[in-house]
Motif scaffolding. Sequence first.
Motif, mmCIF file in Angstrom:
data_model
loop_
_atom_site.group_PDB
_atom_site.id
_atom_site.type_symbol
_atom_site.label_atom_id
_atom_site.label_comp_id
_atom_site.label_asym_id
_atom_site.label_seq_id
_atom_site.Cartn_x
_atom_site.Cartn_y
_atom_site.Cartn_z
ATOM 1 N N THR A 195 -6.196 9.761 1.711
ATOM 2 C CA THR A 195 -5.169 8.756 1.981
ATOM 3 C C THR A 195 -3.998 8.939 1.010
ATOM 4 O OG1 THR A 195 -6.195 7.203 0.436
ATOM 5 C CG2 THR A 195 -6.893 7.087 2.742
ATOM 6 N N GLN A 225 1.117 7.909 -1.331
ATOM 7 C CA GLN A 225 0.231 7.621 -0.200
ATOM 8 C C GLN A 225 0.710 8.452 0.992
ATOM 9 O OE1 GLN A 225 -0.382 3.499 0.811
ATOM 10 N NE2 GLN A 225 -1.627 4.003 2.608
ATOM 11 N N ARG A 227 -1.192 8.719 4.161
ATOM 12 C CA ARG A 227 -1.671 8.242 5.468
ATOM 13 C C ARG A 227 -1.779 6.721 5.459
ATOM 14 N NH1 ARG A 227 -4.986 13.179 5.229
ATOM 15 N NH2 ARG A 227 -4.596 14.444 7.105
ATOM 16 N N ASP A 228 -1.581 6.133 6.603
ATOM 17 C CA ASP A 228 -1.676 4.689 6.777
ATOM 18 C C ASP A 228 -3.113 4.202 6.539
ATOM 19 O OD1 ASP A 228 -0.219 2.222 8.156
ATOM 20 O OD2 ASP A 228 -2.286 2.329 8.923
ATOM 21 N N SER A 229 -3.244 3.080 5.859
ATOM 22 C CA SER A 229 -4.586 2.601 5.507
ATOM 23 C C SER A 229 -5.385 2.199 6.749
ATOM 24 C CB SER A 229 -4.521 1.395 4.572
ATOM 25 O OG SER A 229 -3.369 1.419 3.795
ATOM 26 N N LYS A 230 -4.714 1.729 7.772
ATOM 27 C CA LYS A 230 -5.421 1.281 8.979
ATOM 28 C C LYS A 230 -5.671 2.435 9.952
ATOM 29 C CE LYS A 230 -6.364 -3.071 8.756
ATOM 30 N NZ LYS A 230 -5.440 -3.704 7.804
ATOM 31 N N THR A 231 -4.573 3.085 10.359
ATOM 32 C CA THR A 231 -4.680 4.094 11.425
ATOM 33 C C THR A 231 -5.087 5.473 10.906
ATOM 34 O OG1 THR A 231 -2.411 4.839 11.195
ATOM 35 C CG2 THR A 231 -2.791 2.922 12.614
ATOM 36 N N PHE A 235 2.422 9.236 7.539
ATOM 37 C CA PHE A 235 3.684 8.515 7.695
ATOM 38 C C PHE A 235 4.762 9.443 8.251
ATOM 39 C CE2 PHE A 235 1.690 6.141 4.055
ATOM 40 C CZ PHE A 235 1.411 4.990 4.786
#
Lengths: 676, 676
Positions: A195, A225, A227-231, A235
């Motif tokens: 992530t 960061q 990558r998105d924490s949810k998906t 980015f």
Amino acid sequence: MADFTDKLKPRYDGAATLEAERNSSDINVDELAKHLLSRDGFLERQERVLKVLEKEKLFRKEQQMNLSRPERYHLGLARAKAIQRLVREHSWDHEDYKMAEYLNDEMSPYHLHMSMFVTTIREQGSEEQKAYWMPKILNYDIIGCYAQSELGHGSNVRGLETVAKWDQMKREFKIHSPYLTSSKWWNGAMGRTATHAIIVAQLLLPKKGSAKEYENHGPQPFIVQIRDSKTHQPFDGIVVGDIGPKYGYASMDNGYMLFDHYRVPKSAMLSRYAEVNDETGALKRRGHPAVVYGSLTFVRGQIIMHARLILARAVTIAARYCAVRRQFQDRDAVRDVDEMKVLDYPTVQIRILPLLATTFALHYTGEMMYNLYHRSRESVEKCDFEPLAELHSASSGLKSLCTMLTADGIETCRRAMGGHGYLSKPTVEGDNWMITQQVAAYLIKKMTQAVKDPNAPPKDLTDELFQYYLKNRDHRIPQNVVRGSEIDDQAIVDVFQWRTADLSYRAYQTRVVERKPWTKLMIQLHSLSRAFGEQILVTTFSNSFQTTASSLSPPTPAVLKTCFRLYSLYTLDTFASSFMLTTSIAHDSIYALQDAILALMTELRPHAVKLMDAWSIPDFLLDSALGRYDGRVYEKLYDMAHRRNPLNTVTFNPDWRSEEIVLGSGDRGRCILAKL
Amino acid sequence: MADFTDKLKPRYDGAATLEAERNSSDINVDELAKHLLSRDGFLERQERVLKVLEKEKLFRKEQQMNLSRPERYHLGLARAKAIQRLVREHSWDHEDYKMAEYLNDEMSPYHLHMSMFVTTIREQGSEEQKAYWMPKILNYDIIGCYAQSELGHGSNVRGLETVAKWDQMKREFKIHSPYLTSSKWWNGAMGRTATHAIIVAQLLLPKKGSAKEYENHGPQPFIVQIRDSKTHQPFDGIVVGDIGPKYGYASMDNGYMLFDHYRVPKSAMLSRYAEVNDETGALKRRGHPAVVYGSLTFVRGQIIMHARLILARAVTIAARYCAVRRQFQDRDAVRDVDEMKVLDYPTVQIRILPLLATTFALHYTGEMMYNLYHRSRESVEKCDFEPLAELHSASSGLKSLCTMLTADGIETCRRAMGGHGYLSKPTVEGDNWMITQQVAAYLIKKMTQAVKDPNAPPKDLTDELFQYYLKNRDHRIPQNVVRGSEIDDQAIVDVFQWRTADLSYRAYQTRVVERKPWTKLMIQLHSLSRAFGEQILVTTFSNSFQTTASSLSPPTPAVLKTCFRLYSLYTLDTFASSFMLTTSIAHDSIYALQDAILALMTELRPHAVKLMDAWSIPDFLLDSALGRYDGRVYEKLYDMAHRRNPLNTVTFNPDWRSEEIVLGSGDRGRCILAKL
């Protein structure tokens, strides 16, 4: 599926053979194992963690080789996650966790998170940054990777192409990849898992007094960061993925990553040693970056200790299998005796026994490096950075030599086992030749100082050696290490040291005095670095007899001395002309080497299996039918083939006239075509 | 999926770089390619068959590495069958078929059918047997394999455990596997594909005048149907299957097979050279089994010719990539020049250029072996078997040396390319050390004869050499091969020959005169065999300048001479102490070797890329982003990673708290667990 093969036995009983091997040597394996593997409670920890992993189906290895590369990553991630759950369930500490990774024996997609990623934050982050990031890291709320090397640049950090340009207006950095070769490349855990990433980029700051021009302040680390924490999607402005199948490391998602003017806040730059001024955009450096060498040296000490266990794994398999395997009767024997164990052939011994001896040579040097590191930590705390240079050079030369010895040794063992071979884990290494140039540069510098002031108080053992060399080089008498059946251990150490000093002097002469171009010297300098490393291995092994190794019960100290002699004489023989050309060794000794090596191998032979037992590599880790502790080699090979090979559950259509592959499937081969 | 990376270019243009490399050398690549590859119309054939394969989706290689091992067999079988259809569609002859296998570059499940299986029937079958089997074989109505080696025995054919016992009542053989280690093992195409097998078994016949006792007449070949033509299931009394995943050869079903008193008719035994009498059960031998050596020698000639192309493949990749790859600026350069091509570093040259030279050394010896084979065929037709022994020994020593040079060379190239490396096809080899013992035994025999009668008319070049040696050994003057910048080509040949003779004499002395045990000599004898092979390579390469190679247009003959010198001096340097200890070479020359090698590499460097171009390895076969002909290395690497890696189409769940692996799948990891 019972059949007539269920009751068949091998022609020779492997289990009885290894039992006899073990009975024929008086080495106390437990005592030797403790001697080798007590540091940080290694043995106890191995046993404890092994018990847990062996119970989990997820860690079974026997079908791994039947998985595709994408499946291997699935499995790698599943195991990495499972280990985290086990850590908490069993309250494992960090060393326990590392043991689980070692026993699992594949590169974990979490590996970089707990090594380079956390280390960089810890060592290069400001107090504020550490306070923010460390809890998230230790809790695995984020998963990190370390993005330094690029498609175009591996070893040359100064050549990195990724830039981080300071935007004075917005007080942000723009991370950017100007070329395709600027792509971050090969970085573990980055492809699908991470992530967050440490991104090493050239720091571009405005030139003083200019609004448009920028100046390069060299590579700096940023935490970003990705990558998105949810998906878990990257980015915008970031392209990232896995580089695809490669030679080895199937379970790891080595990645690529590029940036399109990607903006990160000022706080992204790790700022323990350097910070950009908000108002002026100027760089303020603080502290001593040399401290970083310290942790690099520690890592290299670990590399040597790890290398000895990797080599021990290959030698364990080779020694056990070659003790069980029989082939041909003795050519000089009367008819119809049992065939010979292949480990009794000198042609097999010459490949395996010097490597067996090498595992011990590596051990004592690894121990020495740990101790040196801890001692030098103390001086660093007192802001005395002097010992770091010596330590750094020693560790560079040794890293190169030890990884080469290990990689070559694994390949040699594999071939010594003939057709059956075994699946050696290929060791992917960087170019070991680059690092050796730094070692040689260091030795040339030391020799230059020694020539300039041969009576200065020596700061370290290298100074002592070089001063001794300079005083004696005009009246050197090449040494005899072998006289008849006598071996002179002190002379062995002397010739290795003399060679290093002489090669250092030649390098000094050509570079400093004759001013020859560096590039022309590179091969010579590589040999110098190797000689330096070999000298450390031999000297340290020899010193061990004065200290730790001598306290073991007989016959172990004597057998270890045989290992010392075999490693040394084998190396002498391999590089005989180098020892002769440096007037280190007398020609007579060269002639005598081969017989002496044969005699040493005969001495060592009865102890081969037990010496390797002492390295305590569990069957779970060996993962090899050929190297099983119990010697039931053929039973296991047959079991794997006959009962556990999924290919044997399918019946094929071998007729070329039909496109059908699986008999009766009628799929006309479409199934496999779809995967291309 | 357009994104910002689509328009990025590499920092340095690889295509322009290779173009410049090609422009800087005047070598006529087409001419050299014809010189190297005209035998049997190789070049024309390669082009023609390549065009066909390139069109077929089934032969695309880029996803191969993403397949599991069972899938690789599916694919291998599909391709083997497709090639048979192409053979018929395009009226390919046998050489065309072999070219298709070479370009496809994986072990075909039909490979043994058209090699060992058909050859054995052809050479060892009676006329009647051939009339029955050959049409079925050539039509691929049956698929054959060759079951010789066993779980317990590879190289030692006399130690095979499978027996074929004659039943005088029923006039049949019973084939039986008494032990687990009697299992046939490793035999290609046997695991899932073959319908028939050649089974090599110990022939047990009743002792004369005894009804119960049997006598072993040694290994004999039998042809046996092993699977049902309809169901493709093995018959009762036979257990057969694939041995499972292994290091390399994923597309091939190497197998195991055991027999439970399995009955086969008398006609199963191939009976050109030996037949069992129906009435008496006695063995009648006829004809000269030595003819078999002939085809073995031919196969070995092919192995050398194949080895040069395999090595050329690795060197082509390394030379091109190292010309494109840049790393570090020259240490002595003023600031901000382009980084150096890594092929300009001597540390890289020393690993790649001697191997480049080796490909040519192998070539001329391969050619010589073919010619020798054809000449000796003629004498065999006239029932003169004398030349066979010389040929057989030369071919044994060379097979061992050449496969070792190739395997080591591939590994060296891989490492020279640093982190990127490449997926080298691992070469699984038997134990090369065994075969060398036969070579040494032959040389000892020849030396014994030469000592006994030093004036006998020499039968071959070895006799000439040994007689010359014996006449001159008391007043040998070690030769100078390098004097300043002068290299003496004749002296090079002399020192290689002298070393072989001297090592042969020493072996004769220890074995024949001092009667030392064979086992103790094995290492020494291995070195002798290697020296013998090196001497053939050097002598043959040198001879080529008198004949074929000299007719090429400049600068090619001069560049080939540089290759000859580099191969020779590099080998001299590697085994310097052996050349010194045999009084072959003067010590002064040893000191001069390193500078001479550096100078030769500088001479050779500008021609490196074009010399390898001449080997004409198509990109389809190279299957390497790093080795592309057009130099677009980084574009291809990125394309493979970013656009063709199936792992990048899946999003994973990296959170250790969840057992889910694929994000949103909710499968709790069951999918991967089921495959363990």
